[in-house]
Motif scaffolding. Structure first.
Motif, PDB file in Angstrom:
ATOM      1  N   HIS A   1      14.655  75.386 -38.372  1.00  0.00           N
ATOM      2  CA  HIS A   1      13.239  75.340 -37.972  1.00  0.00           C
ATOM      3  C   HIS A   1      12.886  76.569 -37.134  1.00  0.00           C
ATOM      4  O   HIS A   1      13.548  76.806 -36.113  1.00  0.00           O
ATOM      5  CB  HIS A   1      12.960  74.104 -37.109  1.00  0.00           C
ATOM      6  CG  HIS A   1      13.213  72.799 -37.781  1.00  0.00           C
ATOM      7  ND1 HIS A   1      12.251  72.150 -38.516  1.00  0.00           N
ATOM      8  CD2 HIS A   1      14.316  72.019 -37.825  1.00  0.00           C
ATOM      9  CE1 HIS A   1      12.755  71.014 -38.980  1.00  0.00           C
ATOM     10  NE2 HIS A   1      14.011  70.918 -38.587  1.00  0.00           N
ATOM     11  N   PRO A   2      11.853  77.323 -37.505  1.00  0.00           N
ATOM     12  CA  PRO A   2      11.415  78.438 -36.646  1.00  0.00           C
ATOM     13  C   PRO A   2      10.529  77.916 -35.520  1.00  0.00           C
ATOM     14  O   PRO A   2       9.398  77.491 -35.746  1.00  0.00           O
ATOM     15  CB  PRO A   2      10.618  79.332 -37.610  1.00  0.00           C
ATOM     16  CG  PRO A   2      10.125  78.410 -38.683  1.00  0.00           C
ATOM     17  CD  PRO A   2      11.073  77.251 -38.754  1.00  0.00           C
TER      18      PRO A   2
ATOM     19  N   CYS B   1       7.111  73.883 -34.348  1.00  0.00           N
ATOM     20  CA  CYS B   1       7.750  74.493 -35.508  1.00  0.00           C
ATOM     21  C   CYS B   1       6.704  75.347 -36.206  1.00  0.00           C
ATOM     22  O   CYS B   1       5.556  74.932 -36.355  1.00  0.00           O
ATOM     23  CB  CYS B   1       8.270  73.416 -36.449  1.00  0.00           C
ATOM     24  SG  CYS B   1       9.128  74.134 -37.872  1.00  0.00           S
TER      25      CYS B   1
ATOM     26  N   PHE C   1       6.841  76.193 -39.315  1.00  0.00           N
ATOM     27  CA  PHE C   1       6.602  75.715 -40.678  1.00  0.00           C
ATOM     28  C   PHE C   1       5.373  74.813 -40.560  1.00  0.00           C
ATOM     29  O   PHE C   1       5.434  73.770 -39.878  1.00  0.00           O
ATOM     30  CB  PHE C   1       7.787  74.902 -41.205  1.00  0.00           C
ATOM     31  CG  PHE C   1       9.001  75.713 -41.595  1.00  0.00           C
ATOM     32  CD1 PHE C   1       8.910  77.060 -41.912  1.00  0.00           C
ATOM     33  CD2 PHE C   1      10.256  75.105 -41.670  1.00  0.00           C
ATOM     34  CE1 PHE C   1      10.028  77.796 -42.281  1.00  0.00           C
ATOM     35  CE2 PHE C   1      11.385  75.827 -42.043  1.00  0.00           C
ATOM     36  CZ  PHE C   1      11.266  77.175 -42.349  1.00  0.00           C
TER      37      PHE C   1
ATOM     38  N   HIS D   1       5.755  71.060 -41.014  1.00  0.00           N
ATOM     39  CA  HIS D   1       6.361  70.280 -39.930  1.00  0.00           C
ATOM     40  C   HIS D   1       5.401  70.106 -38.754  1.00  0.00           C
ATOM     41  O   HIS D   1       5.369  69.043 -38.130  1.00  0.00           O
ATOM     42  CB  HIS D   1       7.665  70.941 -39.463  1.00  0.00           C
ATOM     43  CG  HIS D   1       8.744  70.876 -40.497  1.00  0.00           C
ATOM     44  ND1 HIS D   1       9.887  71.623 -40.439  1.00  0.00           N
ATOM     45  CD2 HIS D   1       8.829  70.138 -41.639  1.00  0.00           C
ATOM     46  CE1 HIS D   1      10.646  71.352 -41.491  1.00  0.00           C
ATOM     47  NE2 HIS D   1      10.021  70.460 -42.228  1.00  0.00           N
TER      48      HIS D   1
ATOM     49  N   LEU E   1       5.654  67.912 -35.394  1.00  0.00           N
ATOM     50  CA  LEU E   1       6.773  68.598 -34.731  1.00  0.00           C
ATOM     51  C   LEU E   1       6.207  69.624 -33.737  1.00  0.00           C
ATOM     52  O   LEU E   1       6.198  70.830 -34.006  1.00  0.00           O
ATOM     53  CB  LEU E   1       7.686  69.255 -35.770  1.00  0.00           C
ATOM     54  CG  LEU E   1       9.172  69.344 -35.393  1.00  0.00           C
ATOM     55  CD1 LEU E   1      10.021  69.841 -36.558  1.00  0.00           C
ATOM     56  CD2 LEU E   1       9.458  70.129 -34.154  1.00  0.00           C
TER      57      LEU E   1
HETATM   58 CU    CU Z   1      10.330  72.858 -38.821  1.00  0.00          CU
END
Ligand code: CU
Ligand code: NAG
Ligand code: NAG
Ligand code: NAG
Ligand code: NAG
Ligand code: NAG
Ligand code: NAG
Ligand code: NAG
Ligand code: NAG
Ligand code: NAG
Ligand code: NAG
Ligand code: NAG
Ligand code: NAG
Length: 560
Positions: free
Chosen positions: A461-462, A524, A526, A529, A534
């Motif tokens: 996860h970035p 995150c 993404f 996410h 997230l």
């Molecule tokens: Cu993520």
């Protein structure tokens, strides 16, 4: 015709030779409009800034104040985030919707006003609401102060290279649909390089990439590529056939230069790399391909562009290269292991040596009941088992004006109970949800262990922190061990950045100094996410000193 040639030339000059005078105020106007973009080979309008895809590059020098008037001409609520800009005491201008501001509603406008302090290099700006950043994004180029050289040989020319993802269908409609049924949204239909897709079956004129992005170069020169990953959900490998790239800066922080034939870049990250055109004249393939080392669907197409030496004959053969395998963990790891802060006398790495707040965040997903979903359940994103619920009043306003009932400041600093994080997780995958924040005193030193979980699947996860750069002092596979792992931390020259990927099934330790009062998002990068929850936010309290409090909000700050 003459007009067109002239304006193209002007654009080219602007791209490579921004002539900027000393510290001052720079004005930009961003009209958010729906636009048909012909290079996407589609007549479906997309949301853009000023009709450009990618959007306009924002040029400034370190120390400049930037004023961007954003006017919303589309049907969506809009905000713009200046990703990586520290926004010292000016959190109102950070941009994430409902975190630091209410959105700019249709037909409204807002002037973002921020100063670029102590940063130089490449960053990006992007929409920070819905999935609009798919097409609403562009580069921020912060040149060093006038007369201050780069800490590496001066490049002959500079080029902005924006990577992104493109969907054939309407992105917002696609996401709404997937949220409704509780299934993951579709992966994109192509990656793009400066707005050009790769070869697409639905678009015969782009077959073979002939009309793709072309980087025209002269022999014997050095180019500074300012590479930006503006994609929503994909880590990307970048390769240039036959050439090595020398990485010199990431996320607007200088690094120790190192050579590599592959760059890995996560969404929200930027990478400056030198390319020397010392090969025989010809045409060389550039490949952009995804990195994903677990069986989670991604857009697995490789988008190509070409590097053209100016003096090559039309018939010169194309030098090709194979992109890394999608699951090339070893290439990803060795690239990430090479990144180090420059840590010179002029650009020291100010790593917090002690820790006041030691936090442990599990990062992953959970599964909650959803009676209206196709499956009766849906996947949610969680930090420490909490799926973040977006408020309807911006958190920074609630904090500044002491409005109660919007959030609670009780985000847990560690998981409620310990388990084998990198394993498949506990039997019960249900989560909590809430608008819970973590409070930090001004100037405290913070360490966060970001621990990936194996719930459903481990995944890299970035993680992006607003308002700060952090140092990535350690990482490992499996579960973080507080007894043995800190001994291996790099407190001398760890990479300093604003977005960092956690290794798949592993952990990353980050440290930062909470020297910027405000409310700061951690999430995150993404988008799938983040949408699932997230995310969380920190409240950094005001200090006692004269310049240690958040400034009052701008008069034109949008209202909810
Ligand atoms: Cu993520
Ligand atoms: C985009 O193209 C479509 C189809 O050609 C056209 O109907 C529409 O008016 C165009 N929209 C814009 C904003 O130019
Ligand atoms: C921008 O913000 C600064 C404070 O950070 C303020 O002094 C200045 O007046 C603002 N400029 C405009 C045009 O609002
Ligand atoms: C998602 O992809 C599937 C398969 O390619 C396609 O049939 C469907 O229309 C897409 N959904 C949306 C909302 O674009
Ligand atoms: C390539 O050649 C043309 C014509 O000689 C010249 O104008 C141009 O500056 C050269 N360089 C690049 C990068 O295009
Ligand atoms: C790419 O993904 C699609 C859809 O999941 C799959 O059918 C195809 O085989 C994949 N291609 C490669 C080269 O892995
Ligand atoms: C990577 O994926 C390929 C199939 O695409 C598979 O054969 C290979 O075993 C995988 N490698 C690793 C290290 O998982
Ligand atoms: C439906 O939920 C079950 C149980 O959580 C899970 O195993 C399955 O993968 C889900 N299916 C889809 C399509 O999400
Ligand atoms: C909010 O509360 C703090 C601490 O009680 C106080 O110092 C501040 O003036 C209050 N702010 C507003 C806008 O009421
Ligand atoms: C945790 O889970 C991983 C992955 O399933 C497994 O390899 C490891 O042995 C487990 N560790 C413990 C302490 O159970
Ligand atoms: C997460 O929260 C839910 C709801 O309170 C609980 O049932 C579950 O055990 C928790 N899981 C973990 C890993 O903390
Ligand atoms: C999360 O919140 C929703 C309402 O927003 C509620 O229906 C749901 O039960 C909550 N889930 C959990 C696990 O608390
Ligand atoms: C736009 O934002 C306002 C303020 O938060 C909100 O009331 C409105 O519902 C939003 N509009 C849309 C289309 O989401």
């Amino acid at each position: 015709m003459a007009q067109i040639i002239w304006s193209r030339a002007a654009v080219f000059v602007l791209f490579i030779l921004p002539v900027l005078v000393d510290a001052r105020v720079r004005h930009y106007k961003f009209n958010v409009v729906a636009t048909n973009v012909t290079k996407l080979c589609s007549t479906k309008p997309i949301v853009t800034v000023n009709g450009q895809f990618p959007g306009p590059t924002l040029y400034a020098r370190e120390g400049d104040t930037v004023l961007v008037k954003v006017v919303n001409h589309v049907k969506y609520n809009v905000t713009i985030h200046w990703h990586g800009v520290r926004q010292l005491r000016t959190g109102w201008n950070d941009g994430p919707a409902y975190i630091t501001q209410c959105p700019i509603q249709p037909r409204q406008s807002f002037v973002y006003n921020f100063t670029l302090t102590g940063q130089r290099g490449t960053l990006l700006w992007h929409a920070h609401i819905l999935w609009l950043r798919a097409t609403v994004h562009g580069a921020i180029v912060i040149l060093p102060k006038l007369g201050v050289p780069y800490p590496f040989p001066k490049p002959d020319k500079e080029e902005v290279v924006v990577l992104s993802e493109w969907w054939k269908s309407d992105v917002e409609a696609m996401v709404d649909q997937s949220t409704k049924v509780g299934l993951p949204p579709n992966v994109s239909d192509s990656h793009t390089i400066n707005g050009h897709t790769g070869p697409l079956a639905s678009c015969p004129s782009l077959q073979g990439g002939a009309d793709g992005y072309r980087l025209q170069v002269d022999s014997g020169k050095t180019y500074l590529l300012r590479i930006i990953n503006a994609a929503l959900n994909e880590d990307l490998f970048v390769k240039v056939a036959g050439h090595q790239l020398t990485v010199v800066e990431v996320d607007a922080v200088y690094t120790k230069p190192f050579k590599t034939d592959t760059i890995l870049i996560a969404p929200g990250q930027t990478t400056n790399a030198l390319l020397t055109t010392d090969k025989r004249a010809g045409t060389y393939l550039i490949t952009i391909s995804p990195f994903m080392d677990v069986p989670i669907p991604v857009d697995n197409r490789t988008t190509t562009a070409t590097l053209h030496y100016n003096n090559s004959l039309a018939a010169t053969a194309l030098t090709t290269t194979k992109p890394p395998a999608q699951n090339a963990t070893s290439i990803a790891t060795s690239y990430l292991d090479s990144l180090r802060s420059l840590n010179s006398k002029e650009y020291p790495a100010l790593v917090p040596k002690t820790v006041d707040h030691s936090l442990f965040f599990t990062i992953g997903v959970g599964v909650n009941p959803c009676p209206s979903c196709l499956n009766g359940s849906r996947v949610v994103g969680v930090i420490n088992n909490i799926s973040f619920v977006m408020p309807t009043v911006a958190l920074l306003q609630a904090h500044y004006y002491n409005i109660s009932g919007i959030y609670t400041a009780d985000f847990p600093g560690k998981p409620i109970f310990a388990y084998n994080y990198s394993g498949p997780g506990p039997k019960n995958l249900q989560t909590m949800n809430g608008t819970r924040l973590y409070r930090l005193p001004y100037n405290s030193s913070v360490q966060i262990i970001l621990q990936d979980t194996g719930v459903i699947s481990p995944e890299s996860h970035p993680i992006h922190l607003h308002g700060f750069n952090f140092f990535a002092v350690g990482k490992g596979l499996g579960n973080y061990n507080p007894a043995s792992d800190p001994a291996n931390f790099n407190l001398i020259d760890p990479v300093e950045r604003n977005t960092m990927s956690i290794p798949t099934g592993g952990w990353t330790a980050i440290r930062f100094k909470a020297d910027n009062p405000g409310v700061w998002f951690l999430h995150c990068h993404f988008e799938v996410h983040t949408t699932w929850g997230l995310k969380m936010a920190f409240i950094v309290e005001n200090g006692k000193g004269p310049d240690e409090s958040i400034l009052p909000p701008p008069r034109d700050l949008p209202k909810c």
